[in-house]
Design a protein around this motif. Structure first.
Motif, PDB file in Angstrom:
ATOM      1  N   GLU A  55      -4.567 -55.710  -3.487  1.00 11.13           N
ATOM      2  CA  GLU A  55      -3.106 -55.527  -3.430  1.00 11.13           C
ATOM      3  C   GLU A  55      -2.652 -54.522  -4.480  1.00 11.13           C
ATOM      4  OE1 GLU A  55      -1.397 -59.324  -4.208  1.00 11.13           O
ATOM      5  OE2 GLU A  55      -2.184 -60.243  -2.373  1.00 11.13           O
ATOM      6  N   THR A  58      -3.691 -50.137  -4.837  1.00  5.92           N
ATOM      7  CA  THR A  58      -3.398 -49.460  -3.569  1.00  5.92           C
ATOM      8  C   THR A  58      -2.294 -48.417  -3.758  1.00  5.92           C
ATOM      9  OG1 THR A  58      -1.711 -51.092  -2.951  1.00  5.92           O
ATOM     10  CG2 THR A  58      -3.971 -51.512  -2.199  1.00  5.92           C
ATOM     11  N   PHE A  59      -2.292 -47.440  -2.886  1.00  8.72           N
ATOM     12  CA  PHE A  59      -1.222 -46.435  -2.890  1.00  8.72           C
ATOM     13  C   PHE A  59       0.110 -47.101  -2.533  1.00  8.72           C
ATOM     14  CE2 PHE A  59       1.020 -42.817  -0.699  1.00  8.72           C
ATOM     15  CZ  PHE A  59       1.305 -42.125  -1.873  1.00  8.72           C
ATOM     16  N   LYS A  60       0.044 -48.071  -1.634  1.00  9.55           N
ATOM     17  CA  LYS A  60       1.262 -48.789  -1.233  1.00  9.55           C
ATOM     18  C   LYS A  60       1.927 -49.445  -2.447  1.00  9.55           C
ATOM     19  CE  LYS A  60       2.763 -52.493   1.951  1.00  9.55           C
ATOM     20  NZ  LYS A  60       3.309 -53.455   0.988  1.00  9.55           N
ATOM     21  N   TYR A  61       1.122 -50.105  -3.275  1.00 10.63           N
ATOM     22  CA  TYR A  61       1.677 -50.783  -4.454  1.00 10.63           C
ATOM     23  C   TYR A  61       2.222 -49.752  -5.443  1.00 10.63           C
ATOM     24  CZ  TYR A  61       2.316 -54.417  -7.944  1.00 10.63           C
ATOM     25  OH  TYR A  61       2.879 -55.305  -8.839  1.00 10.63           O
ATOM     26  N   LYS A  63       3.552 -46.848  -4.755  1.00 14.57           N
ATOM     27  CA  LYS A  63       4.844 -46.338  -4.272  1.00 14.57           C
ATOM     28  C   LYS A  63       5.985 -47.300  -4.617  1.00 14.57           C
ATOM     29  CE  LYS A  63       5.256 -43.023  -1.690  1.00 14.57           C
ATOM     30  NZ  LYS A  63       5.560 -41.606  -2.031  1.00 14.57           N
ATOM     31  N   GLU A  64       5.671 -48.590  -4.627  1.00 10.59           N
ATOM     32  CA  GLU A  64       6.696 -49.605  -4.894  1.00 10.59           C
ATOM     33  C   GLU A  64       6.882 -49.868  -6.393  1.00 10.59           C
ATOM     34  OE1 GLU A  64       5.118 -52.814  -2.628  1.00 10.59           O
ATOM     35  OE2 GLU A  64       5.673 -51.929  -0.684  1.00 10.59           O
ATOM     36  N   SER A 135       2.039 -37.660  -5.848  1.00  9.81           N
ATOM     37  CA  SER A 135       1.962 -38.758  -4.873  1.00  9.81           C
ATOM     38  C   SER A 135       2.604 -38.381  -3.547  1.00  9.81           C
ATOM     39  CB  SER A 135       2.655 -40.012  -5.445  1.00  9.81           C
ATOM     40  OG  SER A 135       4.028 -39.749  -5.681  1.00  9.81           O
ATOM     41  N   ARG A 175       0.370 -39.241  -9.749  1.00  6.50           N
ATOM     42  CA  ARG A 175      -0.463 -40.448  -9.660  1.00  6.50           C
ATOM     43  C   ARG A 175      -1.856 -40.141 -10.207  1.00  6.50           C
ATOM     44  NH1 ARG A 175      -3.246 -41.349  -4.030  1.00  6.50           N
ATOM     45  NH2 ARG A 175      -4.811 -41.949  -5.557  1.00  6.50           N
ATOM     46  N   TRP A 180      -7.854 -45.287  -4.235  1.00  8.28           N
ATOM     47  CA  TRP A 180      -7.366 -46.665  -4.168  1.00  8.28           C
ATOM     48  C   TRP A 180      -7.886 -47.348  -2.906  1.00  8.28           C
ATOM     49  CZ3 TRP A 180      -2.169 -44.436  -6.114  1.00  8.28           C
ATOM     50  CH2 TRP A 180      -2.069 -44.632  -7.504  1.00  8.28           C
ATOM     51  N   ASP A 182      -6.612 -48.648  -0.297  1.00  4.10           N
ATOM     52  CA  ASP A 182      -6.070 -48.361   1.039  1.00  4.10           C
ATOM     53  C   ASP A 182      -6.161 -46.872   1.377  1.00  4.10           C
ATOM     54  OD1 ASP A 182      -4.193 -47.607  -0.860  1.00  4.10           O
ATOM     55  OD2 ASP A 182      -2.458 -48.399   0.225  1.00  4.10           O
ATOM     56  N   GLU A 183      -7.068 -46.137   0.696  1.00  2.00           N
ATOM     57  CA  GLU A 183      -7.199 -44.699   0.932  1.00  2.00           C
ATOM     58  C   GLU A 183      -8.578 -44.361   1.478  1.00  2.00           C
ATOM     59  OE1 GLU A 183      -4.298 -42.516  -2.114  1.00  2.00           O
ATOM     60  OE2 GLU A 183      -5.985 -43.455  -3.119  1.00  2.00           O
TER      61      GLU A 183
END
Length: 275
Positions: A55, A58-61, A63-64, A135, A175, A180, A182-183
């Motif tokens: 979790e 990750t790139f998703k985390y 970004k948030e 990023s 970044r 990460w 999810d990449e």
């Protein structure tokens, strides 16, 4: 280890597919005081407010929660800066000095310890901690500004650091230049195609301190096997590489520490160089 000596002798006489390649992972740096990722004292347990790595990393985390991820990255930066190369890193440099351009090192480690120890022919397939990139996809990869230092885990970014961590082209967050969870691997950051080409031309691939939990290292081993190279699995316990090679003829399994095995390998290579 007559089988290993024979393989080293054989590869040293070949004109094609004659590279000696070493694939390293987090286990190699653990002797330098850098925790591995998933062990009980692993870095993901200690530094990430108990997020699961899949979790948090990750790139998703990012970004948030860019500031939180940068805080953690700079905590790791401080850890890496305080670490020194260990005997295994130094043995690899000595082996490279003997083999010269027939030596290649492919590493999953982002801690810079291989470079610090003096290794030159190196492919960092999970990126590294020295560089950053936009990023938002702006193309340039640049060095992390020198003004940005390592931090304690609870130390916030300053306004100046936040300013330095914004892309000069588009204003988005920069970044870390690492892979990460999810990449996907690519050539620009991860040397995907270069490392697979090295694997294809490897007469022998030594695997040290990595369990094979990600797919490019496994693909590297598969490629070496496909083109007739030998896999040498050096680990203190069985792992995913062991499962990959268990039914193959061109394999050697060594259950020693990295340093013990590398000293032995170096001696064998030195003896062949003298004959």
């Amino acid at each position: 280890m007559q089988q290993l000596e024979d393989i080293i002798q054989y590869v040293s006489t070949k004109n094609k597919r004659n590279l000696f390649t070493f694939l390293t992972g987090a286990g190699l740096s653990s002797e330098s005081g850098i925790p591995t990722y998933r062990g009980v004292d692993g870095i993901w347990v200690k530094g990430t407010q108990f997020h699961k790595p899949e979790e948090f990393g990750t790139f998703k985390y990012f970004k948030e929660h860019p500031e939180e991820v940068w805080q953690y990255s700079l905590f790791r930066k401080k850890m890496f800066q305080n670490a020194k190369p260990n005997e295994s890193h130094n043995e690899l440099v000595e082996i490279e000095n003997i083999l010269k351009d027939r030596f290649h090192l492919i590493t999953q480690n982002i801690d810079n310890l291989h470079r610090q120890s003096g290794t030159k022919r190196i492919f960092e397939i999970h990126g590294n901690n020295r560089e950053i990139k936009c990023s938002n996809g702006c193309k340039e990869i640049v060095n992390l500004p020198e003004e940005i230092k390592g931090k304690e885990i609870d130390e916030d970014l300053t306004e100046k650091e936040i300013e330095l961590l914004k892309c000069q082209s588009c204003g988005s967050w920069m970044r870390p230049n690492i892979l990460w969870f999810d990449e996907y691997y690519d050539e620009r950051t991860n040397k995907k195609f270069s490392s697979l080409k090295i694997a294809k031309n490897s007469g022998v691939l030594f695997i040290l301190g990595t369990s094979g939990a990600t797919n490019l290292p496994i693909a590297i081993a598969e490629t070496t096997l496909k083109y007739g190279g030998t896999i040498v699995d050096i680990n203190i316990e069985d792992n995913q590489f062991t499962a990959l090679i268990k039914d193959k003829k061109n394999k050697i399994i060594i259950r020693k520490t990295s340093t013990e095995a590398l000293k032995m390998i170096k001696e064998m290579i030195e003896n062949i160089q003298l004959t």
